[in-house]
Write an enzyme that holds these catalytic residues in place. Structure first.
Site, mmCIF file in Angstrom:
data_model
loop_
_atom_site.group_PDB
_atom_site.id
_atom_site.type_symbol
_atom_site.label_atom_id
_atom_site.label_comp_id
_atom_site.label_asym_id
_atom_site.label_seq_id
_atom_site.Cartn_x
_atom_site.Cartn_y
_atom_site.Cartn_z
ATOM 1 N N TYR A 139 0.827 -1.230 0.113
ATOM 2 C CA TYR A 139 0.044 0.072 -0.081
ATOM 3 C C TYR A 139 0.688 1.290 0.049
ATOM 4 C CZ TYR A 139 -3.035 3.701 1.678
ATOM 5 O OH TYR A 139 -3.716 5.046 1.983
ATOM 6 N N GLU A 186 -3.404 7.530 -3.973
ATOM 7 C CA GLU A 186 -3.134 6.207 -3.411
ATOM 8 C C GLU A 186 -3.206 5.113 -4.280
ATOM 9 O OE1 GLU A 186 -5.821 4.854 0.200
ATOM 10 O OE2 GLU A 186 -6.685 4.148 -1.621
#
Ligand code: GDP
Ligand code: MN
Length: 380
Positions: free
Chosen positions: A101, A189
């Site tokens: 992530y 993101e």
């Protein structure tokens, strides 16, 4: 403004962030054409501006054209958390060794940029933050310093990414930072950011939120304008140049000044009601502005009463009163209006309004009285 995944990936590509080759499709036939071009196996992905598409059945692997037909047919029209899928992104499927992530966003209280990186990607990061917060390595970046490769490498090490991902991940993170800053994002993101068995690091998903305050620097953002997700009330208000935010209650609100508008929402809540909107008409409370404001609120079927809360400082409330009277002559309202007018020339304003008061146009002396009355009318 949120981008669709495919737009986010195109945005990433401008900053040299690697993604998989693919294309968009609005029909099953187009999906097959895109899949043939991307090369099998492919992933068929729902394009909706909401996360958790995988869990909702909106992301499917397809080994051949028949499977693409099957999945594209199922996903188009699928309802994912209230968002109906109208478009697909088809990309060449990647083999996944690891899912990471990575994101950049603004840490407002600290007035710094915040990077978050984790070796525990793929799942929802909010979940990781609760169950295993140590698995998220953070980096605070002063915008004047920026992010250099050395700092990025240390950050990658702290996040315990696999050694073979280190160099590529550091380079990618610096590029993602550039995308976030120069690209004027509120959020950039990647979840998951993957390491493939061949040792390649690239973005498998993209979540980009653009900072609309920077629209003037980005004429190219025009292509992202997307009416499908916009609140129709907000669209109408924008066209009329009003500072409006749609909410889910039944009391329409008109106030002058953002602070007073917010206080009005609070007082409506205190009185046991719920506001249908935030609307700040600023200082220019003339008949045109008032008519536009009333029209937007009147177009909202959930509205049962309208609360006009004006405090005249520089604005003279007798002018506002004239504006309201004229506007009410122009707009046929389906809800009663409760007014609280106070401040400069309030006495003159009340005198002007006296002849126009009825059960459709009510004046109350204080903000709380007006809110209570509006809430009672909304619930009647
Ligand atoms: P989200 O659920 O909306 O976040 O959609 P993602 O784009 O993140 O996809 C969800 C999940 O599908 C990912 O975490 C992966 O596990 C899986 N997935 C997506 N693309 C691929 C791919 O190319 N290959 C494989 N094997 N899995 C994929
Ligand atoms: Mn994802």
């Amino acid at each position: 403004m949120d981008l669709y995944e495919y737009q986010g990936k195109q945005y990433f590509a401008r900053f040299g962030i690697p993604t998989s080759p693919g294309g968009v499709a609005d029909t099953v036939d187009e999906a097959v054409v895109q899949a043939d071009a991307a090369g099998y196996p492919v992933v068929v992905k729902a394009q909706v501006k909401v996360g958790g598409r995988g869990k909702a059945g909106g992301v499917k692997l397809a080994a051949d054209a028949d499977e693409v037909r099957l999945h594209a047919g199922n996903i188009l029209g699928l309802d994912i958390k209230g968002h109906v899928v109208k478009r697909l992104w088809i990309e060449h499927a990647s083999d996944i060794e690891k899912e990471y992530y990575a994101s950049f966003t603004l840490d407002r209280p600290n007035k710094l940029h915040l990077g978050m990186l984790s070796a525990e990607g793929g799942v929802e990061i909010e979940e990781v933050a609760v169950t295993n917060p140590d698995a998220i390595a953070m980096v605070h970046i002063n915008p004047l310093d920026g992010l250099d490769e050395g700092t990025a490498r240390d950050w990658v090490d702290r996040a315990n990414l696999d050694p073979e991902a280190r160099e590529q991940a550091a380079t990618l993170l610096v590029r993602l930072y550039h995308c976030y800053v120069e690209g004027d994002c509120d959020l950039a993101e990647i979840n998951p950011l993957i390491l493939t068995p061949e040792g390649k690091v690239h973005a498998l998903d993209a979540k980009v939120t653009l900072d609309e305050n920077a629209t003037f620097r980005h004429p190219e953002w025009e292509e992202y304008a997307d009416d499908s997700d916009i609140d129709v009330r907000e669209k109408m208000a924008k066209e009329k140049g009003l500072n409006y935010i749609g909410l889910s209650g039944s009391v329409g609100i008109i106030a002058n000044g953002a602070g007073l508008a917010m206080s009005t929402l609070d007082v409506v809540t205190q009185a046991g009601g719920a506001a249908a909107n935030f609307l700040d008409i600023g200082g220019g409370a003339n008949a045109d502005v008032m008519a536009a404001a009333l029209e937007v609120i009147n177009a909202d079927p959930a509205v049962r009463s309208i609360l006009v809360n004006i405090f005249g400082g520089i604005t003279r409330v007798d002018e506002v009163a004239k504006g309201i009277i004229e506007a009410m002559g122009r707009v046929k309202l389906s809800s009663p209006v409760v007014m609280r007018l106070d401040g400069t020339n309030a006495t003159e304003a009340r005198a002007l309004l006296a002849d126009h008061l009825s059960d459709r146009l009510i004046a109350e002396p204080t903000m709380l009285d007006a809110a209570r009355r509006a809430v009672a009318l909304a619930e009647a």
